[in-house]
Design a protein around this motif. Structure first.
Motif, short mmCIF file in Angstrom:
data_model
loop_
_atom_site.label_atom_id
_atom_site.label_comp_id
_atom_site.label_asym_id
_atom_site.label_seq_id
_atom_site.Cartn_x
_atom_site.Cartn_y
_atom_site.Cartn_z
N ASP A 1 9.78 5.94 -3.27
CA ASP A 1 9.91 4.54 -2.86
C ASP A 1 9.11 3.64 -3.79
N LEU A 2 7.91 4.05 -4.13
CA LEU A 2 7.09 3.26 -5.07
C LEU A 2 7.81 3.06 -6.40
N ARG A 3 8.39 4.14 -6.91
CA ARG A 3 9.07 4.07 -8.21
C ARG A 3 10.37 3.29 -8.12
N ALA A 4 11.16 3.55 -7.10
CA ALA A 4 12.49 2.95 -7.00
C ALA A 4 12.45 1.47 -6.60
N SER A 5 11.53 1.12 -5.74
CA SER A 5 11.50 -0.25 -5.21
C SER A 5 10.64 -1.20 -6.04
N ARG A 6 9.88 -0.67 -6.94
CA ARG A 6 8.98 -1.50 -7.76
C ARG A 6 8.18 -2.46 -6.89
N LEU A 7 7.51 -1.89 -5.91
CA LEU A 7 6.73 -2.68 -4.96
C LEU A 7 5.52 -3.31 -5.64
N THR A 8 5.09 -4.43 -5.09
CA THR A 8 3.91 -5.12 -5.59
C THR A 8 3.03 -5.52 -4.41
N GLY A 9 1.82 -5.93 -4.70
CA GLY A 9 0.92 -6.49 -3.70
C GLY A 9 0.62 -5.57 -2.54
N ASP A 10 0.62 -6.14 -1.32
CA ASP A 10 0.27 -5.40 -0.11
C ASP A 10 1.21 -4.23 0.15
N ALA A 11 2.49 -4.40 -0.15
CA ALA A 11 3.46 -3.32 0.07
C ALA A 11 3.13 -2.12 -0.81
N ARG A 12 2.78 -2.37 -2.06
CA ARG A 12 2.40 -1.28 -2.97
C ARG A 12 1.11 -0.60 -2.50
N THR A 13 0.14 -1.41 -2.12
CA THR A 13 -1.14 -0.86 -1.67
C THR A 13 -0.95 0.02 -0.44
N SER A 14 -0.16 -0.43 0.52
CA SER A 14 0.04 0.37 1.74
C SER A 14 0.74 1.68 1.42
N GLN A 15 1.67 1.67 0.47
CA GLN A 15 2.36 2.90 0.10
C GLN A 15 1.42 3.87 -0.65
N ILE A 16 0.57 3.35 -1.50
CA ILE A 16 -0.39 4.21 -2.20
C ILE A 16 -1.35 4.84 -1.20
N ILE A 17 -1.85 4.05 -0.27
CA ILE A 17 -2.73 4.59 0.77
C ILE A 17 -2.01 5.66 1.58
N ASN A 18 -0.74 5.42 1.90
CA ASN A 18 0.05 6.39 2.65
C ASN A 18 0.18 7.71 1.88
N ALA A 19 0.43 7.65 0.59
CA ALA A 19 0.56 8.87 -0.22
C ALA A 19 -0.76 9.63 -0.27
N LEU A 20 -1.85 8.93 -0.44
CA LEU A 20 -3.17 9.58 -0.46
C LEU A 20 -3.49 10.20 0.89
N LEU A 21 -3.20 9.47 1.96
CA LEU A 21 -3.44 9.98 3.31
C LEU A 21 -2.62 11.24 3.57
N GLY A 22 -1.35 11.23 3.22
CA GLY A 22 -0.49 12.40 3.43
C GLY A 22 -0.97 13.61 2.66
N SER A 23 -1.42 13.41 1.43
CA SER A 23 -1.94 14.52 0.62
C SER A 23 -3.19 15.11 1.25
N ALA A 24 -4.11 14.24 1.68
CA ALA A 24 -5.35 14.71 2.31
C ALA A 24 -5.06 15.46 3.61
N VAL A 25 -4.10 14.96 4.37
CA VAL A 25 -3.76 15.59 5.64
C VAL A 25 -3.15 16.97 5.41
N ALA A 26 -2.27 17.11 4.43
CA ALA A 26 -1.69 18.42 4.13
C ALA A 26 -2.79 19.42 3.81
N LEU A 27 -3.79 19.00 3.03
CA LEU A 27 -4.93 19.88 2.73
C LEU A 27 -5.70 20.21 4.00
N GLY A 28 -5.98 19.19 4.81
CA GLY A 28 -6.71 19.42 6.06
C GLY A 28 -5.99 20.38 6.99
#
Length: 190
Positions: free
Chosen positions: A59-86
């Motif tokens: 979604d980040l790559r295809a939608s070329r998100l900016t601003g708050d939308a981009r930030t929320s997606q980056i946080i979501n990806a980091l959160l999902g990665s951390a959760v998979a490890l947990g």
């Protein structure tokens, strides 16, 4: 501008439909393995947030998100990665804790999906299905955290959680398809 809208909307619509299929298959797999093959269900529990990370990165790559939308997606990806490890670290020794971790992720991802739905509502219109999905995910996340901390294994409930998510993604994909059709029929208003 119109081409960017069409391209982003098409990518998002396609992502919604792919997520619909994946979530339905994931739910079926969890529901069919939860009792009889808990090791398989455990692996599926790790796969779900990783799948969400892959979708978020697409979604980040295809939608070329900016601003708050981009930030929320980056946080979501980091959160999902951390959760998979947990989940990976706790699934065999403390399976109920892995459910609580999944619940914390569902809560956080739901809140971020709610934000993304509100932002995208301005960009694409509609998005009420994604907003409802975000709200439902936060509520389910709270239930999973409380249940997991209380020692309850929610594998079957997680299947239901994914089925509701699939329905929301399907509705969002259909609504976005209609919006795209309208934009193509009337490029001035689309």
């Amino acid at each position: 501008m119109q081409n960017h809208f069409n391209g982003s909307a098409r990518s998002l619509r396609n992502l919604y439909f792919v997520r619909t299929v994946f979530q339905a298959l994931w739910a079926a797999a969890v529901l069919s393995t939860a009792s009889a093959q808990p090791d398989v269900a455990s692996i599926l529990l790790i796969v779900y947030p990783l799948w969400d990370v892959a979708c978020t990165l697409y979604d980040l790559r295809a939608s070329r998100l900016t601003g708050d939308a981009r930030t929320s997606q980056i946080i979501n990806a980091l959160l999902g990665s951390a959760v998979a490890l947990g989940i990976g670290f706790t699934i065999s020794s403390k399976p109920a804790y892995s459910i609580a971790i999944f619940g914390a992720w569902a809560f956080g991802a739901g809140a971020l999906q709610l934000v993304a739905g509100l932002i995208r509502r301005k960009q694409f219109g509609g998005q009420w299905a994604m907003i409802l999905s975000g709200l439902q995910s936060t509520a389910a996340g709270i239930a999973f955290v409380l249940g997991g901390l209380g020692g309850k294994l929610h594998a079957k409930d997680m299947g239901g959680y994914a089925i509701f998510g699939a329905i929301y993604f399907l509705i969002a994909g259909v609504l976005l398809s209609r919006k795209l059709s309208q934009a193509l029929a009337d490029p001035i208003q689309g």
